[in-house]
Design a protein around this motif. Structure first.
Motif, PDB file in Angstrom:
ATOM      1  N   SER A 113       0.891  -1.204   0.016  1.00  0.00           N
ATOM      2  CA  SER A 113      -0.087   0.017   0.111  1.00  0.00           C
ATOM      3  C   SER A 113       0.736   1.418   0.150  1.00  0.00           C
ATOM      4  O   SER A 113       0.246   2.263  -0.449  1.00  0.00           O
ATOM      5  N   ALA A 114       2.051   1.339   0.656  1.00  0.00           N
ATOM      6  CA  ALA A 114       2.895   2.412   0.490  1.00  0.00           C
ATOM      7  C   ALA A 114       3.859   2.414  -0.890  1.00  0.00           C
ATOM      8  O   ALA A 114       4.746   3.464  -1.011  1.00  0.00           O
ATOM      9  N   GLY A 115       3.556   1.448  -1.683  1.00  0.00           N
ATOM     10  CA  GLY A 115       4.489   1.513  -2.806  1.00  0.00           C
ATOM     11  C   GLY A 115       5.822   1.198  -2.776  1.00  0.00           C
ATOM     12  O   GLY A 115       6.811   1.141  -3.678  1.00  0.00           O
ATOM     13  N   ILE A 116       6.265   0.468  -1.783  1.00  0.00           N
ATOM     14  CA  ILE A 116       7.659  -0.200  -1.536  1.00  0.00           C
ATOM     15  C   ILE A 116       7.751  -1.309  -2.409  1.00  0.00           C
ATOM     16  O   ILE A 116       8.897  -1.731  -2.906  1.00  0.00           O
ATOM     17  N   VAL A 117       6.705  -2.139  -2.368  1.00  0.00           N
ATOM     18  CA  VAL A 117       6.709  -3.345  -3.071  1.00  0.00           C
ATOM     19  C   VAL A 117       5.488  -3.076  -4.131  1.00  0.00           C
ATOM     20  O   VAL A 117       4.372  -2.858  -3.726  1.00  0.00           O
ATOM     21  N   ARG A 118       5.332  -3.674  -5.435  1.00  0.00           N
ATOM     22  CA  ARG A 118       4.287  -3.521  -6.324  1.00  0.00           C
ATOM     23  C   ARG A 118       3.518  -4.729  -6.094  1.00  0.00           C
ATOM     24  O   ARG A 118       3.760  -5.893  -5.396  1.00  0.00           O
ATOM     25  N   GLN A 119       2.200  -4.569  -6.800  1.00  0.00           N
ATOM     26  CA  GLN A 119       1.286  -5.529  -6.288  1.00  0.00           C
ATOM     27  C   GLN A 119       1.848  -7.027  -6.910  1.00  0.00           C
ATOM     28  O   GLN A 119       1.415  -8.185  -6.538  1.00  0.00           O
ATOM     29  N   SER A 120       2.604  -7.113  -7.796  1.00  0.00           N
ATOM     30  CA  SER A 120       3.018  -8.217  -8.433  1.00  0.00           C
ATOM     31  C   SER A 120       4.249  -8.911  -7.466  1.00  0.00           C
ATOM     32  O   SER A 120       4.506 -10.045  -7.643  1.00  0.00           O
ATOM     33  N   GLY A 121       4.485  -8.180  -6.381  1.00  0.00           N
ATOM     34  CA  GLY A 121       5.376  -8.644  -5.473  1.00  0.00           C
ATOM     35  C   GLY A 121       6.829  -8.080  -5.799  1.00  0.00           C
ATOM     36  O   GLY A 121       7.865  -8.389  -4.812  1.00  0.00           O
ATOM     37  N   SER A 122       7.263  -7.466  -6.662  1.00  0.00           N
ATOM     38  CA  SER A 122       8.634  -7.013  -7.144  1.00  0.00           C
ATOM     39  C   SER A 122       8.927  -5.654  -6.175  1.00  0.00           C
ATOM     40  O   SER A 122       7.995  -4.649  -6.061  1.00  0.00           O
TER      41      SER A 122
END
Length: 260
Positions: A113-122
């Motif tokens: 949710s903070a944008g540190i990790v993308r929805q894809s997990g990357s």
């Protein structure tokens, strides 16, 4: 004859414990990939119940125990494992209580949710920079280490004190020769396994609510004014935790040394 003082001491017996994190195929390879080869997990049984006010005596007796000294390993100057062997030399130990209350890996949902990790997990990349001798090349490590990171406050100081967070941080940062992951799931999966190995959960028979029963200490040992354990010099990734299960009377040591 045994003195009254000896009878009150905590004594420790090594156990042949099986750790989920070391038994699952591929995880040992990940530890090597991440430079965490100088890591050990060992469990001991202790002889009497420990009351909260006894934590300092418990840790002191642990490091002075002959079986602990012969079974706990340290990294020698020749880069080899050797027994701790400091029973008669240790003059001081310290034990910092580490909160352990988390019950779910949803604790880390905010990474997405903070944008540190993308929805894809990357994991989102960033420009390379050094933090001491640790290379930062993504927003995850920047959040973990740098208090001026835009994402540092995603986890409060209370969150960061939690044992679950500390495990995740140690796993993500790895050792001195580390091949970092591009995706977060291997870090989260390994953190979950380690947490299960190190922490016990009990259910309240009246409310059916779960809670962590384990007591966690971050520990150090000294000879005079010199730090000797977990290593002779301090580092972000040199650590030793003792996790105490008061029900089983088991104490598990989790120890790693940053190898320069």
């Amino acid at each position: 004859m045994t003195s009254a003082e000896d009878e009150q001491k905590f004594t420790f017996q090594p156990l042949q414990n099986t750790f989920l994190v070391l038994e699952k195929p591929g995880v040992r390879d990940l530890f090597t990939k991440w430079g965490l080869q100088w890591m050990q997990l060992k469990t001991f049984y202790y002889n009497q119940h420990m009351k909260p006010y006894q934590k300092d005596d418990f840790v002191k007796d642990f490091f002075k125990d002959p079986l602990v000294n012969s079974h706990v390993q340290v990294v020698s100057r020749a880069h080899q494992w050797c027994p701790l062997g400091l029973r008669d030399q240790i003059t001081k130990t310290t034990a910092e209580t580490v909160p352990a209350t988390s019950l779910s890996m949803s604790f880390f949902d905010r990474l997405t949710s903070a944008g540190i990790v993308r929805q894809s997990g990357s994991i989102v990349k960033c420009y390379d920079e050094m933090y001491g001798d640790i290379m930062i090349s993504d927003e995850l490590r920047k959040m973990l280490l740098m208090d001026d990171s835009d994402n540092y406050d995603v986890f409060s100081e209370e969150d960061r004190s939690e044992f679950l967070f500390k495990i995740f941080k140690h796993v993500c940062l790895g050792g001195s020769v580390c091949q970092y992951e591009d995706d977060v799931p291997p870090y989260l999966d390994t953190t979950k396994m380690l947490y299960k190995d190190l922490v016990s959960v009990v259910k309240d028979t009246k409310t059916n609510e779960l809670s962590v029963s384990t007591i966690v200490f971050k520990v150090q040992a000294w000879v005079g004014d010199h730090l000797v354990f977990p290593a002779a010099s301090e580092h972000e990734q040199t650590f030793c935790y003792l996790t105490v299960d008061p029900v089983k009377r088991h104490v598990t040591l989790w120890h790693h040394v940053w190898d320069n």
